[in-house]
Design a protein around this motif. Sequence first.
Motif, PDB file in Angstrom:
ATOM      1  N   SER A 183       1.554 -18.812 -21.634  1.00 55.75           N
ATOM      2  CA  SER A 183       0.698 -19.786 -22.315  1.00 55.75           C
ATOM      3  C   SER A 183       1.443 -21.079 -22.601  1.00 55.75           C
ATOM      4  N   ARG A 240       0.419 -23.047 -24.783  1.00 53.82           N
ATOM      5  CA  ARG A 240       0.327 -23.181 -26.239  1.00 53.82           C
ATOM      6  C   ARG A 240       1.473 -22.463 -26.954  1.00 53.82           C
ATOM      7  N   LEU A 241       2.176 -21.606 -26.212  1.00 55.44           N
ATOM      8  CA  LEU A 241       3.336 -20.920 -26.793  1.00 55.44           C
ATOM      9  C   LEU A 241       4.647 -21.522 -26.293  1.00 55.44           C
ATOM     10  N   LYS A 292      -3.185 -26.512 -35.903  1.00 58.67           N
ATOM     11  CA  LYS A 292      -3.840 -26.015 -34.695  1.00 58.67           C
ATOM     12  C   LYS A 292      -3.294 -26.685 -33.441  1.00 58.67           C
ATOM     13  N   ASP A 324       2.304 -26.321 -30.872  1.00 62.91           N
ATOM     14  CA  ASP A 324       2.521 -25.250 -29.900  1.00 62.91           C
ATOM     15  C   ASP A 324       3.754 -24.439 -30.251  1.00 62.91           C
ATOM     16  N   ASN A 332      -1.534 -20.128 -30.517  1.00 65.04           N
ATOM     17  CA  ASN A 332      -0.381 -21.024 -30.427  1.00 65.04           C
ATOM     18  C   ASN A 332       0.837 -20.500 -31.166  1.00 65.04           C
TER      19      ASN A 332
END
Length: 786
Positions: free
Chosen positions: A390, A392-393, A476, A479, A575
């Motif tokens: 991801s 987001r990670l 939000k 990340d 995230n």
Amino acid sequence: MRLGIPLLLFITTFFYCHPILAYKTIIDVLSEDSRFEKLIEHLQRTRLIPYINRLEAGTLFAPDNNAFENFKGEITEHMLLYHLLPAGMLGEDFFDGQLLESLYIRPGFLGSDDAGQRIKIRKEGKAGKGRGKAFINDAEIIDKDLAVNNRTYIQAINQVLTPPTTLGESIKNNEELYGFLQKVGLSDKLNQPRPFTVFMSRQSILNPLNPIEKDYMVSQYGTEDLDRLLNYMIVDDVVYSNEFPSGKTVYKTLSGESLVVSVNKDNVITVNDIPVTETDVLAANGVFHVLDDMPIPNNINFNTRKYLYGLNSTKLVALMDECGLEHYLETDNSDDAQKYTILAPANDDIKEDSIPDSIKKNWLTYHIMGGSYSPDLLTDGALIKSEFVSSRLGDVSQRIPVFVEREAPVKAAGKSIRFGHSRVLADPAIVQNNYIYKVSEPLVLPGDILSKLVIDLNLSTFIATIYVSEVADEIKGSDGITMFVPTNEAFHDLGLVAQYLMHPSGKSHLQSVLRYHVAQGLLYKEDMIQNPQEMTTLANATIRIESNNDQLVVGPPGAGSKQAIIGETDILVGNGVVHKIDGVQIPDYVEITTRDILIGIEANSMLEVLERASLMDALNSTNYIVLAPTDRAFAHMDLDELLQDPYELERLVKLHLVPITWQDNWITSGSKHDTEYPTLLSEYDKIVFREEENGELVVSVKDRTDKTPAHVIGMGRTVGGKVDGGVLMTDAVLIPIRRGFFGLPWGWSIFLVTVISLISASILGGCGFIVYKIWTRRRLGYRNID
């Protein structure tokens, strides 16, 4: 001359004793025996008598009249020819398993155009030549060796022989096998006028396969492999068992793969090391050899794709193909090949329409774990990396949480296993060292961090602060974060400080506090257990995570800092990861003063009297505990009048200031119920804390009995800075005692002054009386007598 006479005698004797052998035909012998009347009739009807009379040698297997009566069906010319052999054979010539070529010829069916259909001899009892009962196919010889001539014999049998049908027709008795042949289009091929040898298992041809492989083979997706398997049992020629040479012989099958037929010194036949249990089951266009089990060709290789088909996870396979994930399904079996573990929901549980195209690939790879995870390797609380990498990670793998319990009935090697909320339904399927777990429902991708937390009612205060502070979008949008989320109880423990943080005036401080709970970087429980960690937060301050007395704690670095215990861990979000903590952590640079707390609880009246008494600045430089009555409490007195009286105002305010540091316990251990504390008003004006039976804390003015005590309804300790004070919010205003002499209340002062006056007057009167007496005696001339 001596030799000629014996020779003449032998020839004369031979022809005298055997005159029939030279002159009779098969028809002649049959005609003389009433048992064969029906046979003669059928031979006449089919016009075979001239043909038979022309035979110079042969053997006729002659059914008796009873055999024809018991036969249901039409007797044809071909059927009768099947009873004839082109050479004369006596009963002693027959042996078990012997194959004989009849005069019934079907051109091309057995290779050459002149090859006759075969008859098989079976012996019961002693199997040697001329011993035991002999059976022609299934017909028993009931009268043997009826001689016609020296080269022709009749063997009477009790059944009509039926020529074998084609291989395709013969297999119809095996419904499963015939159905498979029809499915792949081989049944028609086995009916063609050309020779085949079929190596057929006495069991199901799918017997060597496990249930998943069987389900795959019979599915629409396994047709090609089923075709390979069926073609592997067929050799494109007729090979009878007596034609198998000793040792090993390789035969190429219709599938292109080869079979190895072995014949050992004991004449035991095996095919690919599988024993042959029956040889030479005859057919019109070939022969069957029955094996103990079905050999599997090398060109049938089971992989993850085929196993998923067998598990009826066809939707999952189709979606993976659609998203270009075929490489997860078609791994090879080499030792260095990457292995995978796949979580496979059933077709009915996958709703394609509910999976947006934008996340479909992510959703699929979240059901795949790199490596072979057997049940023994799955431990409770483990987080296994998925194949979903991801952004987001921070471009690392999203984790899959594992929960393991032991329960009955036993599942997955004695364990009840869940991946997230998805239960494992059965032991894993293993193919090429890849593992497939059937799960009760699809996994859910970790989603939006706040959407995940909002459903946890024990985090409702934190969620509220996120939105009040307007840092929700920042969190939000970050990340690869680790967020430590205080529970509702943690905010409750902050007391009045929490009210201040939620107040508009505390917004900047609240933002700093919340950002301090968000570390930049991923930190799972397994990472925290191994070594102490220090991470930079969104507040640009460092937070430390370590193990303390077998507990994970988090807080500002440095000795003496108050740490929170980490409770529930590894709550996965889109995230990052979330851990619950039991205390709100405040960065060192955040300073929350007494004035801030008073503003936060909207103690406006208390703020006003402090300002008017010019004591507000003192609160920021000296350790004070402020007893802050609510505005409602001040409403019960004439505040305007108080503000007009500076003296009384100062006395009242000072009575509400306790010159001590913050106390975690307001009732000292040495006292049972009451504890006294000084106030700024005077050394005589003290307040008393008392704990009620219901646990409530009340405070009252010492020595004052005309007023009810004030209840402490909230507490808040200052944060940061040099002052260690705080605020105790009360539901009533404390009224100072009016004091007279010696710091005593006026009543006691008047009483004490009166008593002192009376005593003084008495002393003065006594002294005056004594002086008067002395003076009188001297005036009257009294003298002391020596």
